[in-house]
Scaffold this active site. Structure first.
Site, PDB file in Angstrom:
ATOM      1  N   HIS A   1     -42.848  -3.979-162.472  1.00 23.74           N
ATOM      2  CA  HIS A   1     -42.479  -3.638-161.091  1.00 23.74           C
ATOM      3  C   HIS A   1     -42.879  -2.195-160.824  1.00 23.74           C
ATOM      4  O   HIS A   1     -42.371  -1.271-161.465  1.00 23.74           O
ATOM      5  CB  HIS A   1     -40.970  -3.809-160.894  1.00 23.74           C
TER       6      HIS A   1
ATOM      7  N   GLY B   1     -40.070   3.025-160.851  1.00 24.97           N
ATOM      8  CA  GLY B   1     -38.795   3.528-160.352  1.00 24.97           C
ATOM      9  C   GLY B   1     -38.004   2.402-159.721  1.00 24.97           C
ATOM     10  O   GLY B   1     -38.526   1.305-159.477  1.00 24.97           O
ATOM     11  N   LYS B   2     -36.732   2.669-159.445  1.00 24.36           N
ATOM     12  CA  LYS B   2     -35.867   1.654-158.861  1.00 24.36           C
ATOM     13  C   LYS B   2     -36.320   1.304-157.448  1.00 24.36           C
ATOM     14  O   LYS B   2     -36.985   2.088-156.773  1.00 24.36           O
ATOM     15  CB  LYS B   2     -34.416   2.132-158.850  1.00 24.36           C
ATOM     16  N   SER B   3     -35.915   0.132-156.994  1.00 23.99           N
ATOM     17  CA  SER B   3     -36.275  -0.320-155.657  1.00 23.99           C
ATOM     18  C   SER B   3     -35.728   0.636-154.600  1.00 23.99           C
ATOM     19  O   SER B   3     -34.571   1.046-154.660  1.00 23.99           O
ATOM     20  CB  SER B   3     -35.714  -1.731-155.435  1.00 23.99           C
ATOM     21  N   GLY B   4     -36.565   1.017-153.638  1.00 22.58           N
ATOM     22  CA  GLY B   4     -36.137   1.890-152.552  1.00 22.58           C
ATOM     23  C   GLY B   4     -36.281   3.369-152.826  1.00 22.58           C
ATOM     24  O   GLY B   4     -35.912   4.192-151.987  1.00 22.58           O
ATOM     25  N   VAL B   5     -36.834   3.745-153.989  1.00 22.00           N
ATOM     26  CA  VAL B   5     -36.929   5.164-154.340  1.00 22.00           C
ATOM     27  C   VAL B   5     -38.122   5.847-153.646  1.00 22.00           C
ATOM     28  O   VAL B   5     -38.182   7.072-153.568  1.00 22.00           O
ATOM     29  CB  VAL B   5     -37.016   5.334-155.871  1.00 22.00           C
TER      30      VAL B   5
ATOM     31  N   SER C   1     -43.785   2.817-152.708  1.00 17.20           N
ATOM     32  CA  SER C   1     -44.806   2.350-151.762  1.00 17.20           C
ATOM     33  C   SER C   1     -45.167   3.427-150.746  1.00 17.20           C
ATOM     34  O   SER C   1     -46.332   3.571-150.361  1.00 17.20           O
ATOM     35  CB  SER C   1     -44.314   1.085-151.048  1.00 17.20           C
TER      36      SER C   1
ATOM     37  N   GLU D   1     -46.092  -3.039-149.018  1.00 17.98           N
ATOM     38  CA  GLU D   1     -44.872  -3.287-148.239  1.00 17.98           C
ATOM     39  C   GLU D   1     -44.137  -1.974-147.992  1.00 17.98           C
ATOM     40  O   GLU D   1     -43.810  -1.250-148.932  1.00 17.98           O
ATOM     41  CB  GLU D   1     -43.951  -4.259-148.985  1.00 17.98           C
TER      42      GLU D   1
ATOM     43  N   ARG E   1     -39.039  21.619-167.075  1.00 19.39           N
ATOM     44  CA  ARG E   1     -39.586  22.576-166.111  1.00 19.39           C
ATOM     45  C   ARG E   1     -40.849  23.272-166.629  1.00 19.39           C
ATOM     46  O   ARG E   1     -41.506  23.991-165.890  1.00 19.39           O
ATOM     47  CB  ARG E   1     -38.519  23.621-165.755  1.00 19.39           C
TER      48      ARG E   1
END
Length: 311
Positions: free
Chosen positions: A138, A153-157, A160, A202, A243
């Site tokens: 994913h 990364g997690k969905s919505g981060v 896209s 998307e 850093r």
């Protein structure tokens, strides 16, 4: 369902099917080929019957020195119920004993005009590509300055959205949401998009966008070797982020380790620019230039010089 059948080889390399047409749907399970020279001499103890068999000028010239009984016996033992096919190279004449044995066992016998070594090389490359281990991840795969960057990364981060901005800046999208990855070599991972969502992106609030229609053919790629993984995560105030860039994380996909960067996401950070710089910095490191190590060395020298001054 088998990934490759003998029929695929015939179509890919435009081979002439001489006999054994009933067996063209036999599965090919290994990219290894066999040139049955020692088998022509009668030694079948370690005959790899499950491989494609390749007969060149060397094997067939020796075959012509055998007696009629030996010729018939060799070809009958060469054609087994698990042999995916036998290919005769250089456009050489197919022995009648091989045609008879192949028809009885339904083993496809094919002929190619290519030289044996070249045919062997092309067959191996094709089969290794088709039979390579695969997985799906994913994420988003983008070609940034020639570097295949897998954004995870997690969905919505914001994966896209970052890819969209990168395409706007002249880079190329390979896959969005689902990246199919195949291991073509020990250290080579190649990513591509599933056919159903190829060239599509998307964006929440906008829906599905066809990147090739919107930005042109130069904005997309069908596949790309993955060189770098960039993991986007929501900024965690409790977590210590690197850093300096001295510590290099690794992530393992299939049997290959890839360098990984963890980028914390918070409002105001231009992720597309960060990914661009990450790709350029990765290229610099491959050329032997490491800014973090150079800074660390200069800092150590400065501290050492300061200590001498106090002495």
């Amino acid at each position: 369902m088998p990934k490759v059948r003998t029929k695929d080889i015939i179509e890919q390399f435009q081979l002439e099917l001489v006999s054994g047409a009933e067996g063209i749907y036999r599965p090919i399970t290994t990219s290894d080929l066999s040139r049955p020279g020692i088998e022509m001499a009668g030694y079948f103890a370690y005959y790899p019957a499950e491989r494609l068999q390749l007969l060149g000028r060397t094997e067939l010239s020796f075959y012509e020195t055998l007696t009629p009984e030996e010729k018939k016996s060799r070809m009958e033992r060469l054609c087994t119920d698990i042999t995916p096919g036998i290919i005769v190279s250089r456009g050489l004449e197919v022995p009648p004993e091989l045609i008879e044995a192949s028809e009885r066992q339904s083993v496809p016998v094919m002929r190619s005009t290519m030289k044996t070594t070249r045919l062997s090389s092309r067959l191996t490359n094709y089969l290794e590509s088709k039979l390579a281990p695969t997985t799906a991840v994913h994420g988003v795969l983008v070609d940034v300055y020639g570097v295949g960057v897998l954004i995870t990364g997690k969905s919505g981060v914001g994966k896209s959205e970052t890819a969209l901005e990168l395409v706007k800046r002249g880079h190329r999208l390979v896959a969005d949401d689902c990246v199919e990855i195949r291991q073509e070599d020990e250290d080579t991972l190649v990513g591509s998009a599933p056919e159903l969502i190829e060239h599509l992106l998307e964006i929440r609030g906008l829906g599905i966008i066809n990147m090739m229609t919107l930005f042109g053919a130069g904005a997309v790629r069908t596949h790309k070797r993955i060189s770098l993984v960039v993991d986007l995560e929501l900024w965690d105030p409790e977590k210590q982020y690197d850093r300096l860039g001295l510590e290099e994380e690794k992530v393992k996909i299939l049997d290959t380790e890839l360098p990984k960067l963890t980028i914390p996401v918070r409002p105001g950070r231009n992720l597309a620019v960060i990914v661009e710089v990450a790709a350029m910095n990765f290229r610099l490191k491959r050329l032997g230039v490491n800014a973090a190590e150079e800074f660390s060395a200069r800092l150590s020298d400065a501290i050492e010089d300061g200590a001498h001054d106090y002495d």
